[in-house]
Write a protein that holds these residues in place. Structure first.
Motif, PDB file in Angstrom:
ATOM      1  N   VAL A 187       9.608 -50.183  49.658  1.00 54.40           N
ATOM      2  CA  VAL A 187      10.475 -50.168  48.603  1.00 54.40           C
ATOM      3  C   VAL A 187       9.942 -49.400  47.683  1.00 54.40           C
ATOM      4  O   VAL A 187       9.103 -49.612  47.027  1.00 54.40           O
ATOM      5  CB  VAL A 187      10.949 -51.925  48.228  1.00 54.40           C
ATOM      6  CG1 VAL A 187      11.588 -52.128  47.045  1.00 54.40           C
ATOM      7  CG2 VAL A 187      11.218 -52.459  49.141  1.00 54.40           C
TER       8      VAL A 187
ATOM      9  N   GLY B 265       8.820 -54.653  52.511  1.00 49.73           N
ATOM     10  CA  GLY B 265      10.220 -55.129  52.452  1.00 49.73           C
ATOM     11  C   GLY B 265       9.777 -55.487  53.852  1.00 49.73           C
ATOM     12  O   GLY B 265       9.589 -54.861  55.311  1.00 49.73           O
TER      13      GLY B 265
ATOM     14  N   ALA C 202      11.519 -62.917  47.674  1.00 48.57           N
ATOM     15  CA  ALA C 202      10.366 -62.224  46.870  1.00 48.57           C
ATOM     16  C   ALA C 202       9.715 -62.627  46.355  1.00 48.57           C
ATOM     17  O   ALA C 202       9.765 -64.482  46.232  1.00 48.57           O
ATOM     18  CB  ALA C 202      12.108 -62.032  45.794  1.00 48.57           C
TER      19      ALA C 202
ATOM     20  N   LEU D 152      15.836 -52.597  44.062  1.00 43.16           N
ATOM     21  CA  LEU D 152      15.338 -52.392  44.485  1.00 43.16           C
ATOM     22  C   LEU D 152      15.729 -51.536  44.922  1.00 43.16           C
ATOM     23  O   LEU D 152      16.150 -50.765  45.079  1.00 43.16           O
ATOM     24  CB  LEU D 152      14.947 -53.566  46.000  1.00 43.16           C
ATOM     25  CG  LEU D 152      14.624 -54.859  45.992  1.00 43.16           C
ATOM     26  CD1 LEU D 152      14.624 -55.143  47.102  1.00 43.16           C
ATOM     27  CD2 LEU D 152      13.251 -55.038  44.767  1.00 43.16           C
TER      28      LEU D 152
END
Length: 827
Positions: free
Chosen positions: A111, A118, A145, A159
């Motif tokens: 990311v 991720g 998250a 993102l």
């Protein structure tokens, strides 16, 4: 003899303080570097993502067997630059093994913004942590998250994945100890940079399973693929984290620099103690004449050296711990080390540094006192009346062999082309030259004195005659001073300018080789197909996407990672000029490679050859060499087509897009860039300037370590010269008693220092030029290194001021004392 040694130290404060300063500074530096190494070695990665896994399968290293000249084979292992990956088909094979309760493959998703990693939600089950708040993500536009990202369930989070901005709804918050987000398993597989492969595989066993038997079965399945099975405390090594990178940095930098410091301490302490013992020949001879045995004298010298080393450890140890804390803080502030990386208290570093100081000091004292303790008592007093006999033939032969070794090292450095080999060869070359100077110093001084004999009287008159006579008579006595000055000038003139040359050449090559007028960038990278989109914009003549990576190639001592770039071949020669010397970049396609001249020479490859290497994820490939170019520092030693590395890098984004376009394309480029998160349009000059800024920031640690080396060498030279000057009290007193005025004494000292300094600067500058030229020639092909004018003035002027200040000031101090007070004192 220990009590006698302690009493003698109190009465000889000058030599004791000089040796003590050198030891304290050395211990402080060693403790600081040792603490960094100890922190890296004692830190063990704790599994976070795989905390609940019993086994973790990952491919983090690549190994290669190398046959030595004697026929033996050694295994060279390096970490994979792109982290490595594992075939996703292994998940199903491992799942069928008896005793396996659950298996999951981690589809790692980089990311770009905010900086995070991720994963698929199935991986979170192996973290062993409950969901903090919320529920698992169920739709493709939902994520869980980590709390460190500052979001809560129900919030929206933007993102950048694959260079494309996406908005997700936060379904849950979790605590993994790192900045992470968790997609649905299907979404993570789609976003993965390596389709069909996973970053790692976690395996959980049933309660009744035989762990060893299952682990052996897993190894049999995964070992042929190059993957490793991590069990127990080693599971954390499978996780790619900033802590692992920091561990490698601390261990590598601390141990390499600490080794150089040990060599410096050997030079400095041996010279200081040797000079101190030399100036005490009268005392030692008297002890021998009154029936002290050689063993007693040696024990006394050893006791003095050991006492000084222990006192130095008492002061240098705490100072080194404070220095290590400061260095750690700077490393954290500059992004080299995570803030939560634990630093040890130096439990091993302090004793190791103290032991090194004691060992070096004791050996130096033992060697320095061997002459006085080896002669008969009747001869002892006579030995100190005149300059000792010329050094033996063994020293001359050793010096000649060392000088030849330095030349061979230089030839190896010039012939080698990899940066690692060049730096290693140059460092060995520098130290071998200094050792050769130390061994040959008496002959060098004697020859220089003969050359200066007709010159000094013309410049300084009567004082010049005295100076020339002193230089001839004391050629062996000034050997330590010459070595200290040569060491300072050599280190300052070579190692200090090395980083400047590398940065200058990199920036120059990058600027000269960039034909594009504009550069597109974004903090989270640009999409893989961005170059194709930009080519369609009005006014754009050519666009090249560039992705930076590394590949692993064979080297002289095994295998090593080298910098590489993956480029879109379409219109490549319109945006980049790599200064091709053989072949044609127009032939660069999937399955081919272009190499820098340095790398091609190091690997023995030519245009048309088949080059065997490993991509950043450990995939072995055989590529046809289509071009050899000169601008390796500016653009990397290996250039590949983007298609060659697709699926073999941790990210799919382009780091930048080089654009060749006219002014009419500005509006279209600005609009296109605005459609990508954080996108910017820069001109080529700004890109080159930012490259220089990034290089300077990245080189901060190197400059710090080099500065400490040069500073310690300067301190060593200063203490040595002060000690040598203060030991001349009887000589100065005798000159004044026979009618030499204080002004003539000062002029004599100035003349002597001019002669010594001239010799030292000439030799040191020659060594520095040879060393620096070897490195720069190996890495850039240019035999003439760049020396900043102010840098040259600083090195030469600093050496001059150092020599004058550390000699003139002590002599002036001696001249303030009536000569009658010094004529009867010890040496």
């Amino acid at each position: 003899m220990t009590g006698l040694a302690a009493r003698l130290l109190r009465h000889r404060a000058g030599p004791a303080v000089a040796t003590l300063l050198a030891l304290v500074a050395g211990v402080m530096i060693l403790v600081a570097m040792g603490t960094l190494v100890e922190s890296g070695l004692r830190w063990h990665p704790e599994p976070r993502l795989w905390a609940a896994a019993d086994l973790v399968v990952a491919h983090r290293t690549v190994s290669h067997q190398v046959r030595e000249f004697d026929g033996d084979t050694t295994t060279s292992t390096v970490g994979l630059p792109e982290g490595g990956s594992v075939d996703a088909a292994l998940v199903q094979r491992l799942r069928r093994l008896p005793g396996v309760a659950a298996v999951t493959g981690d589809d790692r998703v980089p990311v770009g913004a905010p900086a995070a990693v991720g994963h698929g939600w199935g991986t979170y089950a192996f973290a062993g942590q409950p969901v903090t708040t919320g529920v698992a993500p169920r739709a493709d536009d939902e994520v869980a998250a980590d709390a460190r990202l500052g979001v809560s369930p129900g919030d929206r989070i933007d993102l950048v994945v694959g260079g494309v901005g996406r908005s997700y709804r936060v379904s849950a918050t979790v605590d993994t100890g790192t900045a992470s987000v968790f997609f649905t398993d299907a979404q993570a597989a789609r976003l993965s940079a390596q389709p069909g492969r996973v970053d790692a595989i976690g395996v959980r066993l049933t309660p009744d399973a035989d762990h060893d038997a299952v682990a052996d079965a897993v190894r049999r399945i995964v070992s042929p693929t190059g993957a490793t099975t991590y069990v127990g405390a080693d599971r954390g090594k499978a996780e790619q984290s900033a802590h692992l990178a920091a561990q490698g940095l601390l261990v590598t930098a601390g141990s390499a620099f600490g080794g150089y410091v040990v060599l410096l301490i050997v030079f400095v302490v041996a010279g200081t103690i040797g000079l101190s013992v030399r100036h005490r020949r009268r005392d030692l001879a008297l002890l021998r004449a009154i029936a002290a045995t050689p063993g007693q004298v040696r024990r006394m010298l050893l006791a003095e050296a050991a006492l000084l080393a222990l006192v130095a450890a008492a002061f240098g140890g705490p100072a080194g711990l404070l220095a290590a804390r400061w260095v750690h803080g700077e490393l954290v502030d500059r992004g080299f080390v995570p803030a939560d990386f634990p630093m040890t208290g130096g439990l091993l570093a302090v004793p190791a540094a103290a032991g090194t100081a004691v060992l070096v000091a004791v050996l130096a004292a033992l060697l320095a006192g061997r002459r006085v303790t080896a002669i008969r008592p009747v001869e002892a007093l006579g030995e100190i009346a005149v300059e000792p006999r010329r050094p033996g033939r063994a020293r001359l032969v050793a010096g000649g062999l060392t000088l030849a070794g330095a030349g061979s090292s230089g030839a190896f450095t010039i012939g080698s082309t990899g940066s690692t080999g060049a730096l290693a060869g140059a460092a060995g070359m520098l130290y071998l030259f200094v050792v050769a100077v130390a061994l040959l110093a008496p002959w060098i001084n004697r020859y220089a004195a003969r050359l200066l004999t007709p010159v000094l009287p013309r410049l300084w008159g009567v004082s010049g005659h005295l100076a020339a006579a002193n230089l001839r008579a004391n050629a062996q006595g000034t050997a330590t001073v010459l070595t200290a000055l040569v060491l300072s000038v050599g280190l300052g003139g070579s190692v200090w300018f090395l980083q400047t040359n590398l940065e200058r050449q990199t920036v120059a090559q990058s600027g000269a080789g960039t034909r594009a007028e504009r550069v597109l960038t974004a903090p989270g990278g640009l999409p893989a197909d961005a170059a194709g989109q930009v080519r369609e914009l009005p006014g754009v003549r050519a666009a090249t996407g560039v992705r930076r990576t590394q590949v692993v190639v064979r080297s002289l001592d095994g295998i090593a990672p080298v910098d590489a770039q993956a480029v879109d071949p379409v219109g490549l020669t319109d945006t980049l000029d790599l200064d091709v010397r053989e072949g044609d970049l127009a032939d660069l396609v999937v399955g081919t490679v272009a190499l820098s001249a340095t790398q091609a020479s190091a690997s023995g490859w030519q245009v048309g050859d088949r080059a065997d290497l490993w991509l950043g994820d450990g995939t072995p490939v055989t590529l046809r060499v289509v071009a050899v170019y000169d601008r390796g520092l500016g653009f990397g030693d290996v250039t590949l087509a983007t298609g060659t590395v697709t699926g073999h890098t941790a990210e799919v984004t382009a780091d930048e897009i080089l654009v060749r376009a006219g002014p009419d394309a500005d509006a279209a480029l600005a609009a296109w860039s605005a459609g990508h998160p954080g996108g910017q349009v820069r001109d080529a000059a700004t890109r080159t300037r930012l490259i220089g800024t990034d290089l300077a920031l990245g080189a901060w640690l190197n400059r710090l370590l080099i500065g400490v080396l040069v500073g310690y060498a300067a301190l060593a030279a200063a203490t040595t010269m002060v000690l040598a000057a203060l030991a001349r009290r009887r000589e100065v007193a005798l000159l004044r008693l026979v009618g030499v005025t204080p002004r003539q004494v000062r002029r004599m000292v100035h003349a002597e220092q001019a002669g010594l300094l001239g010799s030292a600067v000439l030799i040191g500058a020659t060594i520095a030029a040879l060393t620096l030229g070897a490195i720069v020639g190996a890495l850039t092909g240019s035999p003439i290194p760049y020396v900043p004018p102010l840098g040259a003035v600083a090195v030469l002027g600093g050496a001059t001021l150092l020599a004058l200040a550390t000699t003139v000031w002590p002599i002036r101090r001696l001249l303030r004392v009536p000569p009658i007070d010094h004529i009867g004192l010890k040496e």
